[in-house]
Design a protein around this motif. Structure first.
Motif, mmCIF file in Angstrom:
data_model
loop_
_atom_site.group_PDB
_atom_site.id
_atom_site.type_symbol
_atom_site.label_atom_id
_atom_site.label_comp_id
_atom_site.label_asym_id
_atom_site.label_seq_id
_atom_site.Cartn_x
_atom_site.Cartn_y
_atom_site.Cartn_z
ATOM 1 N N GLY A 177 -23.828 17.470 -18.356
ATOM 2 C CA GLY A 177 -22.733 18.349 -18.762
ATOM 3 C C GLY A 177 -21.800 17.671 -19.755
ATOM 4 O O GLY A 177 -21.437 18.251 -20.791
ATOM 5 N N PHE A 178 -21.403 16.442 -19.467
ATOM 6 C CA PHE A 178 -20.554 15.689 -20.391
ATOM 7 C C PHE A 178 -21.274 15.451 -21.722
ATOM 8 O O PHE A 178 -20.681 15.517 -22.791
ATOM 9 N N SER A 179 -22.585 15.161 -21.639
ATOM 10 C CA SER A 179 -23.362 14.870 -22.844
ATOM 11 C C SER A 179 -23.417 16.077 -23.770
ATOM 12 O O SER A 179 -23.387 15.924 -24.997
ATOM 13 N N ARG A 180 -23.501 17.269 -23.207
ATOM 14 C CA ARG A 180 -23.539 18.467 -24.042
ATOM 15 C C ARG A 180 -22.239 18.624 -24.827
ATOM 16 O O ARG A 180 -22.241 19.138 -25.953
ATOM 17 N N ILE A 181 -21.143 18.196 -24.245
ATOM 18 C CA ILE A 181 -19.861 18.239 -24.961
ATOM 19 C C ILE A 181 -19.892 17.250 -26.126
ATOM 20 O O ILE A 181 -19.479 17.570 -27.246
ATOM 21 N N ALA A 182 -20.408 16.050 -25.868
ATOM 22 C CA ALA A 182 -20.516 15.050 -26.934
ATOM 23 C C ALA A 182 -21.440 15.528 -28.037
ATOM 24 O O ALA A 182 -21.164 15.333 -29.229
ATOM 25 N N GLU A 183 -22.534 16.181 -27.667
ATOM 26 C CA GLU A 183 -23.493 16.673 -28.656
ATOM 27 C C GLU A 183 -22.917 17.786 -29.515
ATOM 28 O O GLU A 183 -23.420 18.044 -30.613
ATOM 29 N N SER A 184 -21.863 18.435 -29.031
ATOM 30 C CA SER A 184 -21.235 19.503 -29.811
ATOM 31 C C SER A 184 -20.330 18.951 -30.911
ATOM 32 O O SER A 184 -19.809 19.711 -31.723
ATOM 33 N N GLY A 185 -20.136 17.639 -30.915
ATOM 34 C CA GLY A 185 -19.332 17.024 -31.977
ATOM 35 C C GLY A 185 -18.051 16.372 -31.517
ATOM 36 O O GLY A 185 -17.319 15.809 -32.330
ATOM 37 N N VAL A 186 -17.754 16.421 -30.217
ATOM 38 C CA VAL A 186 -16.551 15.774 -29.702
ATOM 39 C C VAL A 186 -16.823 14.278 -29.588
ATOM 40 O O VAL A 186 -17.661 13.845 -28.810
ATOM 41 N N ARG A 187 -16.110 13.494 -30.377
ATOM 42 C CA ARG A 187 -16.297 12.036 -30.393
ATOM 43 C C ARG A 187 -15.061 11.400 -29.760
ATOM 44 O O ARG A 187 -14.025 11.266 -30.400
ATOM 45 N N ASN A 188 -15.193 11.021 -28.499
ATOM 46 C CA ASN A 188 -14.047 10.536 -27.745
ATOM 47 C C ASN A 188 -14.497 9.413 -26.808
ATOM 48 O O ASN A 188 -15.448 9.578 -26.035
ATOM 49 N N GLY A 189 -13.834 8.269 -26.891
ATOM 50 C CA GLY A 189 -14.231 7.114 -26.109
ATOM 51 C C GLY A 189 -14.176 7.344 -24.618
ATOM 52 O O GLY A 189 -15.030 6.860 -23.867
ATOM 53 N N LYS A 190 -13.182 8.080 -24.152
ATOM 54 C CA LYS A 190 -13.062 8.343 -22.714
ATOM 55 C C LYS A 190 -14.190 9.240 -22.228
ATOM 56 O O LYS A 190 -14.728 9.049 -21.126
ATOM 57 N N LEU A 191 -14.560 10.211 -23.057
ATOM 58 C CA LEU A 191 -15.685 11.072 -22.715
ATOM 59 C C LEU A 191 -16.965 10.250 -22.608
ATOM 60 O O LEU A 191 -17.712 10.360 -21.633
ATOM 61 N N TYR A 192 -17.222 9.394 -23.599
ATOM 62 C CA TYR A 192 -18.413 8.561 -23.576
ATOM 63 C C TYR A 192 -18.417 7.648 -22.349
ATOM 64 O O TYR A 192 -19.456 7.422 -21.721
ATOM 65 N N TYR A 193 -17.246 7.108 -22.039
ATOM 66 C CA TYR A 193 -17.105 6.230 -20.875
ATOM 67 C C TYR A 193 -17.500 6.952 -19.592
ATOM 68 O O TYR A 193 -18.213 6.414 -18.741
ATOM 69 N N ASN A 194 -17.063 8.196 -19.456
ATOM 70 C CA ASN A 194 -17.373 8.953 -18.250
ATOM 71 C C ASN A 194 -18.823 9.393 -18.198
ATOM 72 O O ASN A 194 -19.397 9.532 -17.116
ATOM 73 N N ILE A 195 -19.439 9.604 -19.367
ATOM 74 C CA ILE A 195 -20.879 9.872 -19.387
ATOM 75 C C ILE A 195 -21.618 8.640 -18.850
ATOM 76 O O ILE A 195 -22.545 8.747 -18.045
ATOM 77 N N GLY A 196 -21.182 7.461 -19.311
ATOM 78 C CA GLY A 196 -21.783 6.225 -18.820
ATOM 79 C C GLY A 196 -21.615 6.073 -17.319
ATOM 80 O O GLY A 196 -22.554 5.692 -16.602
#
Length: 250
Positions: free
Chosen positions: A49-68
């Motif tokens: 779910g988080f990855s789909r947000i990133a794939e939509s173009g949202v580039r955010n370190g906290k988002l990436y961190y939570n995907i990890g």
């Protein structure tokens, strides 16, 4: 996934600022669904779910961190390290990110090639400052250097030489580092092995000779791409071909 309210506010704010209203609402819904899945222990669903947000173009370190974090909880070391690595340039020096990445790396089976400790000691700021901040530092100090020259050469006012040389040093260090980083990223991108194990072969065929095996989470350099394969290098003496979908590009 600590401080859920704070994390939600940060990501939703980013979405609202950089997307249209309809898309913002859709991404916000996906984010909240992913948070809910994480809290229910459905970690793979949360990561997707988080990855789909990133794939939509949202580039955010906290988002990436939570995907990890979600992939780590799901037991997928390769994807956890991939997203932690992607978060690092956006959150350099973040103690939680640094700790989690180090902890995840402790599960990687392949021993990373030794790094040049002297090189990292001399250029210690490379891993502490974001690339865009490095560029701004160079621009600002270049402006200060120009003002200093004008002050001394045109207005004939006193200004210590150390101040001018200090500004020039920062300009050269920050500008040179930013340029080096950009060139290095373009010339030799890095990737992370995703499956539990990958057979590295001598050529772009399943029938090619197996040279060695790498495991999930191992960081490699990507030197070339050809017909669905990429040539990777793990160390000076370890290089070969793997299928592209086995490697996540940082």
């Amino acid at each position: 996934m600590k401080r859920k309210g704070r994390i939600t506010a940060i990501i939703v704010l980013v979405v609202l600022v950089f997307t249209g209203t309809a898309l913002a609402q859709e991404l916000s819904r996906k984010f909240l669904n992913a948070v809910d899945a994480y809290e229910k222990g459905q970690y793979e669903a949360a990561a997707n779910g988080f990855s789909r947000i990133a794939e939509s173009g949202v580039r955010n370190g906290k988002l990436y961190y939570n995907i990890g974090n979600a992939w780590f909880k799901a037991g997928d070391i390769g994807r956890a390290i991939l997203w932690y690595e992607r978060a690092m340039p956006l959150r350099p020096g973040d103690p939680e990110l640094v700790f989690n990445l180090s902890h995840a790396r402790s599960f990687v089976k392949d021993k990373a090639p030794a790094e040049n400790a002297l090189w990292h000691a001399i250029f210690f700021w490379r891993d502490m400052v974001q690339q865009r901040h490095m560029v701004w530092i160079a621009v600002i100090f270049n402006g200060l250097f120009a003002i200093g020259l004008f002050w001394r050469m045109v207005l004939k006012r006193y200004l210590p030489s150390a101040a001018l040389y200090g500004c020039l040093f920062v300009v050269l260090a920050a500008g040179g580092t930013a340029g080096f980083n950009m060139a290095a990223e373009r010339m030799t991108p890095k990737g992370i092995v995703l499956p539990a194990s990958v057979s590295v072969k001598s050529g772009i065929s399943d029938l090619s000779t197996e040279l060695f095996v790498l495991h999930a989470g191992t960081k490699v350099s990507i030197e070339a791409e050809k017909k669905g394969y990429c040539r990777i290098r793990f160390a000076d003496e370890k290089m070969g071909w793997v299928k592209q979908d086995n490697i996540g590009i940082i």
